[in-house]
Design a protein around this motif. Structure first.
Motif, PDB file in Angstrom:
ATOM      1  N   GLN A 194       0.829  -1.207   0.000  1.00 35.37           N
ATOM      2  CA  GLN A 194       0.000   0.000   0.000  1.00 35.37           C
ATOM      3  C   GLN A 194       0.865   1.259   0.000  1.00 35.37           C
ATOM      4  O   GLN A 194       0.605   2.212  -0.750  1.00 35.37           O
ATOM      5  N   ASN A 195       1.907   1.254   0.835  1.00 36.57           N
ATOM      6  CA  ASN A 195       2.818   2.401   0.872  1.00 36.57           C
ATOM      7  C   ASN A 195       3.545   2.563  -0.462  1.00 36.57           C
ATOM      8  O   ASN A 195       3.762   3.686  -0.939  1.00 36.57           O
ATOM      9  N   GLY A 196       3.919   1.423  -1.042  1.00 38.29           N
ATOM     10  CA  GLY A 196       4.592   1.461  -2.338  1.00 38.29           C
ATOM     11  C   GLY A 196       3.706   2.036  -3.422  1.00 38.29           C
ATOM     12  O   GLY A 196       4.170   2.796  -4.279  1.00 38.29           O
ATOM     13  N   PHE A 197       2.424   1.664  -3.396  1.00 36.72           N
ATOM     14  CA  PHE A 197       1.491   2.182  -4.397  1.00 36.72           C
ATOM     15  C   PHE A 197       1.294   3.683  -4.219  1.00 36.72           C
ATOM     16  O   PHE A 197       1.209   4.427  -5.204  1.00 36.72           O
ATOM     17  N   THR A 198       1.254   4.133  -2.957  1.00 32.35           N
ATOM     18  CA  THR A 198       1.128   5.568  -2.688  1.00 32.35           C
ATOM     19  C   THR A 198       2.332   6.324  -3.235  1.00 32.35           C
ATOM     20  O   THR A 198       2.188   7.379  -3.871  1.00 32.35           O
ATOM     21  N   ARG A 199       3.532   5.768  -2.995  1.00 30.18           N
ATOM     22  CA  ARG A 199       4.746   6.382  -3.522  1.00 30.18           C
ATOM     23  C   ARG A 199       4.706   6.415  -5.050  1.00 30.18           C
ATOM     24  O   ARG A 199       5.101   7.395  -5.672  1.00 30.18           O
ATOM     25  N   TYR A 200       4.256   5.321  -5.648  1.00 25.08           N
ATOM     26  CA  TYR A 200       4.180   5.220  -7.108  1.00 25.08           C
ATOM     27  C   TYR A 200       3.212   6.253  -7.678  1.00 25.08           C
ATOM     28  O   TYR A 200       3.503   6.908  -8.683  1.00 25.08           O
ATOM     29  N   GLN A 201       2.037   6.408  -7.027  1.00 19.29           N
ATOM     30  CA  GLN A 201       1.060   7.384  -7.506  1.00 19.29           C
ATOM     31  C   GLN A 201       1.593   8.807  -7.387  1.00 19.29           C
ATOM     32  O   GLN A 201       1.359   9.646  -8.264  1.00 19.29           O
ATOM     33  N   ARG A 202       2.329   9.068  -6.313  1.00 18.69           N
ATOM     34  CA  ARG A 202       2.862  10.406  -6.082  1.00 18.69           C
ATOM     35  C   ARG A 202       3.991  10.722  -7.059  1.00 18.69           C
ATOM     36  O   ARG A 202       4.103  11.849  -7.544  1.00 18.69           O
ATOM     37  N   ALA A 203       4.819   9.713  -7.328  1.00 21.35           N
ATOM     38  CA  ALA A 203       5.960   9.912  -8.247  1.00 21.35           C
ATOM     39  C   ALA A 203       6.247   8.578  -8.938  1.00 21.35           C
ATOM     40  O   ALA A 203       6.945   7.743  -8.373  1.00 21.35           O
ATOM     41  N   PRO A 204       5.717   8.360 -10.137  1.00 23.60           N
ATOM     42  CA  PRO A 204       5.875   7.068 -10.832  1.00 23.60           C
ATOM     43  C   PRO A 204       7.258   6.891 -11.462  1.00 23.60           C
ATOM     44  O   PRO A 204       7.395   6.647 -12.658  1.00 23.60           O
ATOM     45  N   THR A 205       8.306   7.037 -10.642  1.00 24.50           N
ATOM     46  CA  THR A 205       9.672   6.833 -11.126  1.00 24.50           C
ATOM     47  C   THR A 205       9.954   5.337 -11.257  1.00 24.50           C
ATOM     48  O   THR A 205       9.198   4.498 -10.760  1.00 24.50           O
ATOM     49  N   LEU A 206      11.066   5.021 -11.902  1.00 29.45           N
ATOM     50  CA  LEU A 206      11.446   3.612 -12.060  1.00 29.45           C
ATOM     51  C   LEU A 206      11.563   2.919 -10.718  1.00 29.45           C
ATOM     52  O   LEU A 206      11.011   1.830 -10.521  1.00 29.45           O
ATOM     53  N   ILE A 207      12.282   3.527  -9.778  1.00 27.90           N
ATOM     54  CA  ILE A 207      12.521   2.883  -8.495  1.00 27.90           C
ATOM     55  C   ILE A 207      11.232   2.704  -7.712  1.00 27.90           C
ATOM     56  O   ILE A 207      10.996   1.645  -7.123  1.00 27.90           O
ATOM     57  N   ASN A 208      10.372   3.719  -7.696  1.00 28.24           N
ATOM     58  CA  ASN A 208       9.096   3.583  -7.000  1.00 28.24           C
ATOM     59  C   ASN A 208       8.228   2.502  -7.637  1.00 28.24           C
ATOM     60  O   ASN A 208       7.519   1.766  -6.939  1.00 28.24           O
ATOM     61  N   THR A 209       8.281   2.399  -8.956  1.00 28.25           N
ATOM     62  CA  THR A 209       7.509   1.372  -9.654  1.00 28.25           C
ATOM     63  C   THR A 209       8.009  -0.018  -9.292  1.00 28.25           C
ATOM     64  O   THR A 209       7.220  -0.916  -8.962  1.00 28.25           O
ATOM     65  N   LEU A 210       9.334  -0.208  -9.363  1.00 30.14           N
ATOM     66  CA  LEU A 210       9.902  -1.521  -9.063  1.00 30.14           C
ATOM     67  C   LEU A 210       9.679  -1.909  -7.607  1.00 30.14           C
ATOM     68  O   LEU A 210       9.418  -3.078  -7.302  1.00 30.14           O
ATOM     69  N   TYR A 211       9.782  -0.935  -6.691  1.00 31.34           N
ATOM     70  CA  TYR A 211       9.544  -1.228  -5.278  1.00 31.34           C
ATOM     71  C   TYR A 211       8.110  -1.712  -5.065  1.00 31.34           C
ATOM     72  O   TYR A 211       7.874  -2.724  -4.402  1.00 31.34           O
ATOM     73  N   TRP A 212       7.160  -0.988  -5.630  1.00 32.72           N
ATOM     74  CA  TRP A 212       5.747  -1.365  -5.494  1.00 32.72           C
ATOM     75  C   TRP A 212       5.499  -2.754  -6.077  1.00 32.72           C
ATOM     76  O   TRP A 212       4.875  -3.606  -5.436  1.00 32.72           O
ATOM     77  N   ARG A 213       5.997  -3.001  -7.275  1.00 35.13           N
ATOM     78  CA  ARG A 213       5.795  -4.300  -7.911  1.00 35.13           C
ATOM     79  C   ARG A 213       6.494  -5.423  -7.137  1.00 35.13           C
ATOM     80  O   ARG A 213       5.961  -6.539  -7.033  1.00 35.13           O
ATOM     81  N   ALA A 214       7.666  -5.136  -6.586  1.00 37.77           N
ATOM     82  CA  ALA A 214       8.378  -6.155  -5.809  1.00 37.77           C
ATOM     83  C   ALA A 214       7.571  -6.563  -4.581  1.00 37.77           C
ATOM     84  O   ALA A 214       7.522  -7.748  -4.222  1.00 37.77           O
ATOM     85  N   GLN A 215       6.901  -5.592  -3.944  1.00 40.00           N
ATOM     86  CA  GLN A 215       6.068  -5.920  -2.783  1.00 40.00           C
ATOM     87  C   GLN A 215       4.888  -6.807  -3.213  1.00 40.00           C
ATOM     88  O   GLN A 215       4.485  -7.726  -2.492  1.00 40.00           O
ATOM     89  N   GLN A 216       4.334  -6.521  -4.398  1.00 37.85           N
ATOM     90  CA  GLN A 216       3.238  -7.345  -4.898  1.00 37.85           C
ATOM     91  C   GLN A 216       3.699  -8.775  -5.153  1.00 37.85           C
ATOM     92  O   GLN A 216       3.001  -9.731  -4.795  1.00 37.85           O
ATOM     93  N   VAL A 217       4.866  -8.920  -5.771  1.00 40.27           N
ATOM     94  CA  VAL A 217       5.388 -10.256  -6.053  1.00 40.27           C
ATOM     95  C   VAL A 217       5.639 -11.023  -4.760  1.00 40.27           C
ATOM     96  O   VAL A 217       5.224 -12.185  -4.617  1.00 40.27           O
ATOM     97  N   MET A 218       6.297 -10.380  -3.796  1.00 39.58           N
ATOM     98  CA  MET A 218       6.599 -11.061  -2.533  1.00 39.58           C
ATOM     99  C   MET A 218       5.331 -11.375  -1.753  1.00 39.58           C
ATOM    100  O   MET A 218       5.221 -12.413  -1.094  1.00 39.58           O
ATOM    101  N   LYS A 219       4.340 -10.481  -1.840  1.00 40.18           N
ATOM    102  CA  LYS A 219       3.070 -10.744  -1.167  1.00 40.18           C
ATOM    103  C   LYS A 219       2.400 -11.980  -1.747  1.00 40.18           C
ATOM    104  O   LYS A 219       1.868 -12.826  -1.010  1.00 40.18           O
ATOM    105  N   GLN A 220       2.425 -12.116  -3.077  1.00 39.12           N
ATOM    106  CA  GLN A 220       1.841 -13.289  -3.707  1.00 39.12           C
ATOM    107  C   GLN A 220       2.621 -14.552  -3.378  1.00 39.12           C
ATOM    108  O   GLN A 220       2.040 -15.626  -3.201  1.00 39.12           O
TER     109      GLN A 220
END
Length: 326
Positions: free
Chosen positions: A114-140
């Motif tokens: 959730q925090n990663g998605f908030t960061r991504y929405q605020r600033a969709p940079t490469l690092i914020n995108t990869l961080y958010w997606r990495a949390q999704q992968v690990m969560k799954q």
């Protein structure tokens, strides 16, 4: 310093990072631009901080700057900020030694996602995108473990969570350590055809680190992860082609732990390809080897998991799925 700045610019631009994305409270975009152009000097602390911001270790930086013949001068495998790099991209590690711990880890990952998605929405940079997606992968991954489901076979065949990582990796001309680890964390979430193509790129690009103290381990881990993934895909013909590569790495750089893993995977593959007698013999010799070199936990792992393989079908293999990233 002017030459160092030019190398910083080379690495930054290769990764597709803008001055604004690298800048922070310690190094402004204006200052970084001047340093890259050789207009101003930089302190050692700020220089190391810049390397951290462009996801490059000091050893890798000077490998690029001076070339592969440069003398190695760092100890401890030459790595200054790998843990920081991991933390910025992936967050804290996972702990799944018990069901209760798995539930807590899942709760933590939900918050991180959730925090990663908030960061991504605020600033969709490469690092914020990869961080958010990495949390999704690990969560799954954790959800699948808790529900006894092989996430990497069923749930991610579309490559939904790896899309941005794949796009980034396909467009980087010269992979560094950062790109290799991005590949590792997202590999299981990719479509098999895409993942296999990028795996070949990863192997090729990892060869340039042959002079790094930790390079053999890096290459071992790439092959190890790929074999575990292919075995869980039940792609036994692919495994037959990859096992000799693992053996070749061991011939070039003998390593007791990696020898045990190689023998374990070979025995596992033999069981799944109906060579039970040979598989059992290799399994027994692997347990003896691990015991001899005092790797008691590995000996127990090999013995218990090969017993499962010998008595259960391949649908149970995901239960001991491993991914190494060190």
């Amino acid at each position: 310093m002017a030459e160092l700045g030019a190398t910083v610019r080379q690495i930054r631009q290769n990764k597709g990072l803008t001055l604004a994305e690298v800048a922070d409270e310690q190094v402004t975009a204006s200052f970084l631009s001047k340093f890259e152009r050789g207009v101003t000097d930089i302190s050692t602390d700020r220089f190391l901080h810049v390397l951290d911001r462009i996801f490059t270790t000091p050893e890798e930086f000077f490998y690029v700057h001076l070339g592969p013949t440069a003398t190695k001068t760092w100890g401890q495998d030459g790595y200054y900020n790998r843990n920081t790099m991991f933390h910025r991209l992936f967050g804290q590690g996972l702990h799944l030694t018990s069901k209760a711990e798995g539930q807590q880890t899942l709760a933590d990952l939900t918050v991180r996602e959730q925090n990663g998605f908030t960061r991504y929405q605020r600033a969709p940079t490469l690092i914020n995108t990869l961080y958010w997606r990495a949390q999704q992968v690990m969560k799954q991954e954790v959800t699948s473990v808790l529900h006894d489901e092989p996430f990497f076979i069923k749930k991610h065949s579309t490559g939904e969570y790896s899309r941005e990582a794949m796009h980034y990796l396909y467009n980087v001309n010269d992979w560094g350590e950062f790109e290799l680890y991005v590949f590792v964390i997202f590999a299981a979430a990719m479509r098999p055809d895409d993942e296999r193509r990028l795996y070949q790129v990863a192997l090729k690009r990892s060869q340039k680190y042959s002079s790094f103290p930790a390079a053999p381990k890096l290459r071992f881990h790439l092959v190890f992860n790929q074999l575990f993934l292919e075995m869980n895909r039940q792609a036994y013909a692919v495994v037959a082609e990859e096992l000799p590569q693992y053996a070749a790495l061991l011939t070039a750089d003998p390593d007791a732990e990696q020898e045990i893993w190689y023998r374990f995977i070979r025995a596992w593959w033999l069981y799944r390809t109906d060579h039970q007698v040979e598989a059992a013999a290799i399994g027994d010799s692997t347990v003896k080897l691990a015991t001899t070199v005092r790797m008691t936990k590995m000996a127990q792992f090999v013995q218990s998991e090969l017993a499962v393989v010998a008595t259960h079908g391949p649908e149970h293999d995901f239960s001991f799925f491993q991914q190494v990233m060190e």
